[in-house]
Design a protein around this motif. Sequence first.
Motif, PDB file in Angstrom:
ATOM      1  N   PHE A  29       9.362   4.442  -4.952  1.00 19.78           N
ATOM      2  CA  PHE A  29       7.937   4.494  -4.646  1.00 19.78           C
ATOM      3  C   PHE A  29       7.551   3.189  -3.992  1.00 19.78           C
ATOM      4  O   PHE A  29       7.566   2.131  -4.623  1.00 19.78           O
ATOM      5  N   SER A  30       7.177   3.251  -2.728  1.00 22.47           N
ATOM      6  CA  SER A  30       6.827   2.040  -1.998  1.00 22.47           C
ATOM      7  C   SER A  30       5.768   2.362  -0.954  1.00 22.47           C
ATOM      8  O   SER A  30       6.041   2.353   0.249  1.00 22.47           O
ATOM      9  N   PRO A  31       4.552   2.643  -1.413  1.00 23.16           N
ATOM     10  CA  PRO A  31       3.507   3.015  -0.461  1.00 23.16           C
ATOM     11  C   PRO A  31       2.972   1.807   0.289  1.00 23.16           C
ATOM     12  O   PRO A  31       3.232   0.667  -0.094  1.00 23.16           O
ATOM     13  N   ASN A  32       2.194   2.063   1.314  1.00 23.06           N
ATOM     14  CA  ASN A  32       1.481   0.983   1.981  1.00 23.06           C
ATOM     15  C   ASN A  32       0.295   0.542   1.131  1.00 23.06           C
ATOM     16  O   ASN A  32       0.083  -0.645   0.904  1.00 23.06           O
ATOM     17  N   THR A  33      -0.475   1.520   0.686  1.00 22.51           N
ATOM     18  CA  THR A  33      -1.651   1.232  -0.125  1.00 22.51           C
ATOM     19  C   THR A  33      -1.805   2.269  -1.231  1.00 22.51           C
ATOM     20  O   THR A  33      -1.318   3.389  -1.126  1.00 22.51           O
ATOM     21  N   MET A  34      -2.503   1.863  -2.270  1.00 20.74           N
ATOM     22  CA  MET A  34      -2.964   2.772  -3.319  1.00 20.74           C
ATOM     23  C   MET A  34      -4.441   2.483  -3.514  1.00 20.74           C
ATOM     24  O   MET A  34      -4.872   1.324  -3.439  1.00 20.74           O
ATOM     25  N   GLY A  35      -5.188   3.537  -3.776  1.00 15.22           N
ATOM     26  CA  GLY A  35      -6.623   3.338  -3.894  1.00 15.22           C
ATOM     27  C   GLY A  35      -7.232   4.101  -5.046  1.00 15.22           C
ATOM     28  O   GLY A  35      -6.608   4.993  -5.627  1.00 15.22           O
ATOM     29  N   TRP A  36      -8.456   3.709  -5.352  1.00 13.43           N
ATOM     30  CA  TRP A  36      -9.297   4.427  -6.308  1.00 13.43           C
ATOM     31  C   TRP A  36     -10.568   4.855  -5.571  1.00 13.43           C
ATOM     32  O   TRP A  36     -11.198   4.035  -4.891  1.00 13.43           O
ATOM     33  N   LEU A  37     -10.900   6.112  -5.710  1.00 14.65           N
ATOM     34  CA  LEU A  37     -12.134   6.654  -5.143  1.00 14.65           C
ATOM     35  C   LEU A  37     -12.897   7.339  -6.256  1.00 14.65           C
ATOM     36  O   LEU A  37     -12.332   7.669  -7.297  1.00 14.65           O
ATOM     37  N   ARG A  38     -14.178   7.551  -6.042  1.00 16.76           N
ATOM     38  CA  ARG A  38     -14.966   8.252  -7.036  1.00 16.76           C
ATOM     39  C   ARG A  38     -15.884   9.255  -6.357  1.00 16.76           C
ATOM     40  O   ARG A  38     -16.218   9.124  -5.172  1.00 16.76           O
ATOM     41  N   GLN A  39     -16.282  10.245  -7.148  1.00 17.23           N
ATOM     42  CA  GLN A  39     -17.102  11.325  -6.592  1.00 17.23           C
ATOM     43  C   GLN A  39     -18.134  11.772  -7.605  1.00 17.23           C
ATOM     44  O   GLN A  39     -17.819  12.007  -8.784  1.00 17.23           O
ATOM     45  N   ILE A  40     -19.351  11.900  -7.109  1.00 21.42           N
ATOM     46  CA  ILE A  40     -20.446  12.477  -7.887  1.00 21.42           C
ATOM     47  C   ILE A  40     -20.663  13.885  -7.370  1.00 21.42           C
ATOM     48  O   ILE A  40     -20.532  14.125  -6.158  1.00 21.42           O
ATOM     49  N   PRO A  41     -20.970  14.828  -8.243  1.00 26.02           N
ATOM     50  CA  PRO A  41     -21.178  16.216  -7.770  1.00 26.02           C
ATOM     51  C   PRO A  41     -22.163  16.286  -6.614  1.00 26.02           C
ATOM     52  O   PRO A  41     -23.233  15.666  -6.650  1.00 26.02           O
ATOM     53  N   GLY A  42     -21.757  17.008  -5.579  1.00 25.41           N
ATOM     54  CA  GLY A  42     -22.621  17.199  -4.419  1.00 25.41           C
ATOM     55  C   GLY A  42     -22.517  16.098  -3.384  1.00 25.41           C
ATOM     56  O   GLY A  42     -23.190  16.158  -2.352  1.00 25.41           O
ATOM     57  N   LYS A  43     -21.681  15.105  -3.652  1.00 29.48           N
ATOM     58  CA  LYS A  43     -21.526  14.004  -2.699  1.00 29.48           C
ATOM     59  C   LYS A  43     -20.065  13.860  -2.308  1.00 29.48           C
ATOM     60  O   LYS A  43     -19.160  14.312  -3.002  1.00 29.48           O
ATOM     61  N   GLU A  44     -19.863  13.194  -1.165  1.00 26.86           N
ATOM     62  CA  GLU A  44     -18.504  12.912  -0.703  1.00 26.86           C
ATOM     63  C   GLU A  44     -17.853  11.862  -1.609  1.00 26.86           C
ATOM     64  O   GLU A  44     -18.537  11.043  -2.221  1.00 26.86           O
ATOM     65  N   ARG A  45     -16.535  11.910  -1.653  1.00 27.02           N
ATOM     66  CA  ARG A  45     -15.820  10.855  -2.355  1.00 27.02           C
ATOM     67  C   ARG A  45     -16.055   9.531  -1.642  1.00 27.02           C
ATOM     68  O   ARG A  45     -16.113   9.481  -0.415  1.00 27.02           O
ATOM     69  N   GLU A  46     -16.180   8.464  -2.423  1.00 29.30           N
ATOM     70  CA  GLU A  46     -16.351   7.143  -1.844  1.00 29.30           C
ATOM     71  C   GLU A  46     -15.252   6.216  -2.342  1.00 29.30           C
ATOM     72  O   GLU A  46     -14.802   6.322  -3.489  1.00 29.30           O
ATOM     73  N   LEU A  47     -14.850   5.330  -1.457  1.00 32.01           N
ATOM     74  CA  LEU A  47     -13.804   4.389  -1.815  1.00 32.01           C
ATOM     75  C   LEU A  47     -14.372   3.321  -2.735  1.00 32.01           C
ATOM     76  O   LEU A  47     -15.406   2.731  -2.455  1.00 32.01           O
ATOM     77  N   VAL A  48     -13.652   3.065  -3.811  1.00 32.28           N
ATOM     78  CA  VAL A  48     -14.032   2.012  -4.749  1.00 32.28           C
ATOM     79  C   VAL A  48     -13.212   0.763  -4.481  1.00 32.28           C
ATOM     80  O   VAL A  48     -13.736  -0.344  -4.372  1.00 32.28           O
ATOM     81  N   ALA A  49     -11.910   0.950  -4.379  1.00 33.96           N
ATOM     82  CA  ALA A  49     -11.009  -0.188  -4.163  1.00 33.96           C
ATOM     83  C   ALA A  49      -9.670   0.329  -3.683  1.00 33.96           C
ATOM     84  O   ALA A  49      -9.305   1.477  -3.950  1.00 33.96           O
ATOM     85  N   TYR A  50      -8.950  -0.528  -2.967  1.00 35.60           N
ATOM     86  CA  TYR A  50      -7.558  -0.216  -2.675  1.00 35.60           C
ATOM     87  C   TYR A  50      -6.755  -1.503  -2.735  1.00 35.60           C
ATOM     88  O   TYR A  50      -7.310  -2.608  -2.716  1.00 35.60           O
ATOM     89  N   ILE A  51      -5.453  -1.332  -2.806  1.00 33.20           N
ATOM     90  CA  ILE A  51      -4.571  -2.483  -2.914  1.00 33.20           C
ATOM     91  C   ILE A  51      -3.384  -2.290  -1.972  1.00 33.20           C
ATOM     92  O   ILE A  51      -2.865  -1.182  -1.837  1.00 33.20           O
ATOM     93  N   ILE A  52      -3.022  -3.346  -1.285  1.00 31.54           N
ATOM     94  CA  ILE A  52      -1.825  -3.323  -0.456  1.00 31.54           C
ATOM     95  C   ILE A  52      -0.651  -3.516  -1.397  1.00 31.54           C
ATOM     96  O   ILE A  52      -0.508  -4.558  -2.042  1.00 31.54           O
ATOM     97  N   TRP A  53       0.155  -2.487  -1.509  1.00 37.12           N
ATOM     98  CA  TRP A  53       1.168  -2.430  -2.561  1.00 37.12           C
ATOM     99  C   TRP A  53       2.165  -3.582  -2.512  1.00 37.12           C
ATOM    100  O   TRP A  53       2.505  -4.154  -3.538  1.00 37.12           O
ATOM    101  N   SER A  54       2.629  -3.915  -1.323  1.00 38.15           N
ATOM    102  CA  SER A  54       3.720  -4.882  -1.214  1.00 38.15           C
ATOM    103  C   SER A  54       3.309  -6.278  -1.675  1.00 38.15           C
ATOM    104  O   SER A  54       4.093  -6.981  -2.321  1.00 38.15           O
ATOM    105  N   VAL A  55       2.064  -6.670  -1.348  1.00 38.77           N
ATOM    106  CA  VAL A  55       1.656  -8.042  -1.652  1.00 38.77           C
ATOM    107  C   VAL A  55       0.547  -8.111  -2.702  1.00 38.77           C
ATOM    108  O   VAL A  55       0.208  -9.202  -3.155  1.00 38.77           O
ATOM    109  N   GLY A  56      -0.017  -6.980  -3.054  1.00 41.07           N
ATOM    110  CA  GLY A  56      -1.042  -6.972  -4.094  1.00 41.07           C
ATOM    111  C   GLY A  56      -2.417  -7.382  -3.645  1.00 41.07           C
ATOM    112  O   GLY A  56      -3.292  -7.658  -4.465  1.00 41.07           O
TER     113      GLY A  56
END
Length: 122
Positions: A29-56
């Motif tokens: 497992f060696s992705p470029n990025t991993m992220g967290w998104l969140r969603q409220i009913p009736g709304k689009e998912r929004e990005l909360v945070a992401y991390i560049i896997w290799s360097v953190g």
Amino acid sequence: QVQLVESGGGLVQAGGSLRLSCAASGSTFSPNTMGWLRQIPGKERELVAYIIWSVGSPYYADSVKGRFAISRDKTKNTVYLQMNALNYEDTAVYYCALEPSRIGSTWVASSWGQGTQVTVSS
């Protein structure tokens, strides 16, 4: 396909903290990025945070800067989201995502976690 399994959501009072975890399957497992998104009913998912896997290196949405922290453990293929000073507006279903990207106003990803509910009571 990589499978992502989330844990750690729940109910918390305003001002409290929660930590979300997302474990990825697969031995190479060696992705470029991993992220967290969140969603409220009736709304689009929004990005909360992401991390560049290799360097953190992290990135945060303005709404969570200074309160949330994303990190990863490469030995466990796991990404975390530490959420502090939670408020009512943080209530949502939180999804981890493998290499999230945006097409127009929609976020897509190579794989999504199952989602975990975070509810902040005022």
